[in-house]
Design a protein around this motif. Structure first.
Motif, short mmCIF file in Angstrom:
data_model
loop_
_atom_site.label_atom_id
_atom_site.label_comp_id
_atom_site.label_asym_id
_atom_site.label_seq_id
_atom_site.Cartn_x
_atom_site.Cartn_y
_atom_site.Cartn_z
N GLN A 130 19.83 -3.67 -14.02
CA GLN A 130 19.25 -2.63 -14.85
C GLN A 130 17.91 -2.98 -15.27
OE1 GLN A 130 22.40 -2.27 -17.57
NE2 GLN A 130 23.10 -0.25 -16.42
N SER A 131 17.72 -4.12 -15.93
CA SER A 131 16.39 -4.24 -16.58
C SER A 131 15.48 -4.38 -15.34
CB SER A 131 16.52 -5.48 -17.31
OG SER A 131 15.24 -6.07 -17.80
N ALA A 132 15.72 -5.09 -14.37
CA ALA A 132 14.51 -5.35 -13.31
C ALA A 132 14.29 -3.96 -12.53
CB ALA A 132 15.38 -6.15 -12.32
N MET A 133 15.19 -2.99 -12.47
CA MET A 133 14.97 -1.83 -11.79
C MET A 133 13.99 -1.18 -12.68
SD MET A 133 17.37 1.39 -10.99
CE MET A 133 17.00 2.22 -12.36
N MET A 134 14.30 -1.10 -14.08
CA MET A 134 13.40 -0.22 -14.87
C MET A 134 11.91 -0.67 -14.95
SD MET A 134 16.20 0.16 -17.88
CE MET A 134 15.12 1.11 -19.15
N SER A 135 12.05 -2.27 -15.01
CA SER A 135 10.68 -2.78 -15.02
C SER A 135 9.90 -2.74 -13.81
CB SER A 135 10.96 -4.35 -15.02
OG SER A 135 11.48 -4.84 -16.40
N ALA A 136 10.28 -2.90 -12.55
CA ALA A 136 9.88 -2.23 -11.31
C ALA A 136 9.17 -1.10 -11.30
CB ALA A 136 10.71 -2.57 -10.19
N ILE A 137 9.99 0.21 -11.86
CA ILE A 137 9.66 1.36 -11.73
C ILE A 137 8.18 1.40 -12.71
CG2 ILE A 137 10.09 3.84 -12.45
CD1 ILE A 137 13.01 3.30 -11.35
N GLY A 138 8.50 1.09 -13.99
CA GLY A 138 7.58 1.11 -14.86
C GLY A 138 6.30 0.61 -14.32
N ILE A 139 6.31 -0.98 -13.76
CA ILE A 139 5.12 -1.45 -13.65
C ILE A 139 4.52 -0.78 -12.11
CG2 ILE A 139 4.19 -3.54 -12.33
CD1 ILE A 139 6.20 -5.11 -13.96
N SER A 140 5.35 -0.33 -11.28
CA SER A 140 4.64 0.32 -9.89
C SER A 140 4.08 1.63 -10.44
CB SER A 140 5.82 0.79 -9.10
OG SER A 140 6.53 -0.48 -8.80
N ILE A 141 4.61 2.33 -11.14
CA ILE A 141 3.92 3.93 -11.46
C ILE A 141 2.90 3.94 -12.28
CG2 ILE A 141 5.43 4.56 -13.54
CD1 ILE A 141 5.75 7.32 -12.33
N TRP A 142 2.66 2.95 -13.15
CA TRP A 142 1.70 2.82 -14.12
C TRP A 142 0.55 1.97 -13.49
CZ3 TRP A 142 0.50 5.29 -18.50
CH2 TRP A 142 1.60 5.84 -19.14
N LEU A 143 0.66 0.97 -12.78
CA LEU A 143 -0.32 0.31 -12.01
C LEU A 143 -1.09 1.38 -10.99
CD1 LEU A 143 0.71 -3.28 -11.54
CD2 LEU A 143 -0.74 -2.31 -13.09
N THR A 144 -0.14 2.11 -10.27
CA THR A 144 -0.45 3.00 -9.28
C THR A 144 -1.16 3.99 -9.88
OG1 THR A 144 1.42 2.65 -7.92
CG2 THR A 144 0.21 4.62 -7.42
N LEU A 145 -0.77 4.49 -11.04
CA LEU A 145 -1.73 5.45 -12.00
C LEU A 145 -3.05 4.90 -12.31
CD1 LEU A 145 -2.01 8.11 -13.65
CD2 LEU A 145 -0.91 7.19 -15.49
N ILE A 146 -3.27 3.75 -12.82
CA ILE A 146 -4.45 3.13 -12.95
C ILE A 146 -5.23 3.18 -11.88
CG2 ILE A 146 -5.86 1.02 -13.72
CD1 ILE A 146 -2.98 0.40 -15.47
N GLY A 147 -4.78 2.94 -10.57
CA GLY A 147 -5.48 2.81 -9.42
C GLY A 147 -5.93 4.21 -9.13
N ALA A 148 -4.96 5.09 -9.07
CA ALA A 148 -5.19 6.71 -8.66
C ALA A 148 -6.62 6.93 -9.47
CB ALA A 148 -4.34 7.45 -9.12
N VAL A 149 -6.41 6.68 -11.02
CA VAL A 149 -7.72 7.27 -11.79
C VAL A 149 -8.89 6.61 -11.61
CG1 VAL A 149 -8.30 7.08 -14.06
CG2 VAL A 149 -6.21 7.73 -13.97
N GLY A 150 -8.70 5.31 -11.11
CA GLY A 150 -10.04 4.53 -10.60
C GLY A 150 -10.58 5.23 -9.49
N LEU A 151 -9.81 5.47 -8.27
CA LEU A 151 -9.94 6.07 -7.13
C LEU A 151 -10.77 7.41 -7.04
CD1 LEU A 151 -10.28 5.76 -3.91
CD2 LEU A 151 -8.01 6.28 -3.73
#
Length: 339
Positions: A163-184
């Motif tokens: 459960q913890s791994a799944m939540m971490s994977a979702i959080g890291i993926s969406i926030w890093l993608t968001l940061i990349g999207a803002v930069g792009l």
């Protein structure tokens, strides 16, 4: 040669799934790099030798598939056995829904370009494809995280850890993608004309409109892996098909008046709906809070960089959700039966 290479490619995809399913992520990654690098290397050699013909390029592609398929075959040669109808039946029952969802997802990613080509012509598709290719680079992290998550989420680790791994994977993926999207999004007005020329300036607005959908699509990559790990595949197929129908309807409505921008907006809406629905489904099946999945993973990143020792907050929230739903001593009851 084409038939042999095609068969090798199909076999390669099959054995790639086995490699990921058994947790051989490093081997999988290395072979993908070999496959990605061998074809361009062959093209460079052919160019230097002045053999720039379509036939030479075709045989280069054939050789790449055959070589990498040979690597997989040598890796799993000790595990091969005679075909079994029982095993094939199990693979079909589990794999067919996943395959249908993959096809639906592929069409979801490309339906906008097909409709745009018919309605607005090839020039509109050319401009739109510039934005699509740039934003799809942001999917690399969520795609890798989704592939790497399946072996662990379907393995024998304690439910709380998964459960913890799944939540971490979702959080890291969406926030890093968001940061990349803002930069792009910030650099796109300067990057697109500089790289592709002033003639492609029209790709900037569709690119900007695609970015929110790409962030939402990061959810799709991880939640899909989470549902597959629980063998919860029927809802996955249903939601993918609904998103595809929604995307097609929106494309038909928005492309005639807005051209490439309409295609981008339609895709963003469809991705966002699919991401939200799959997130709710995955958190329900795994009995974890939605808020915990969307929390910025600052503590986890700092911990991994050695700047702090704070435990990931997802574990506490996952535990509370589990106890509230099933009781603290009934973790195994979280495992949903295959659907």
């Amino acid at each position: 040669a084409g038939a042999v290479a095609t068969a090798a490619g199909v076999y390669l995809r099959f054995l790639s799934g086995i490699a990921m399913g058994t947790g051989q992520v490093t081997f999988y990654s290395v072979t993908r790099l070999v496959l990605a690098g061998s074809y361009p290397a062959a093209l460079i050699v052919l160019t230097l030798l002045h053999h720039q013909t379509s036939t030479a390029f075709f045989y280069s592609w054939c050789a790449s598939n055959i070589v990498v398929a040979g690597l997989f075959l040598s890796r799993f040669s000790d595990s091969l056995s005679a075909p079994s109808r029982v095993v094939a039946d199990k693979q079909l029952r589990l794999g067919l829904p996943i395959h249908i969802s993959n096809v639906a997802q592929f069409l979801l990613l490309r339906a906008d370009q097909l409709v745009l080509s018919v309605v607005a012509g090839a020039s509109a598709v050319g401009i739109y494809s510039v934005g699509v290719n740039l934003v799809e680079a942001l999917w690399m992290l969520p795609a890798a995280a989704g592939l790497a998550s399946i072996p662990f989420l379907s393995g024998d680790a304690p439910e709380e850890q998964k459960q913890s791994a799944m939540m971490s994977a979702i959080g890291i993926s969406i926030w890093l993608t968001l940061i990349g999207a803002v930069g792009l999004g910030a650099f796109a007005p300067f990057l697109v004309p500089f790289v592709f020329g002033e003639g492609f300036t029209g790709a900037v607005i569709p690119l900007e409109l695609l970015l929110p959908g790409i962030v939402a699509a990061a959810l799709v990559r991880i939640t899909t892996a989470a549902l597959i790990a629980k063998r919860h595949t029927k809802p996955l197929v249903r939601y993918m098909l609904i998103a595809l129908v929604l995307n097609l309807a929106l494309n038909l409505a928005l492309i005639p008046p807005f051209k490439a921008s309409g295609a981008a907006l339609a895709s963003t809406i469809a991705y966002a709906v699919l991401g939200v629905v799959l997130l709710r489904e995955a958190t329900r099946i795994w009995a974890v809070p939605v808020k915990g999945c969307l929390r910025p993973p600052i503590g986890q990143v700092l911990s991994r960089l050695g700047r702090g020792k704070a435990a990931p907050p997802a574990t506490t929230e996952a535990t509370e959700a589990t106890e509230a739903t099933h009781g603290s001593d009934e973790t195994k009851a979280l495992e949903a039966p295959p659907e």
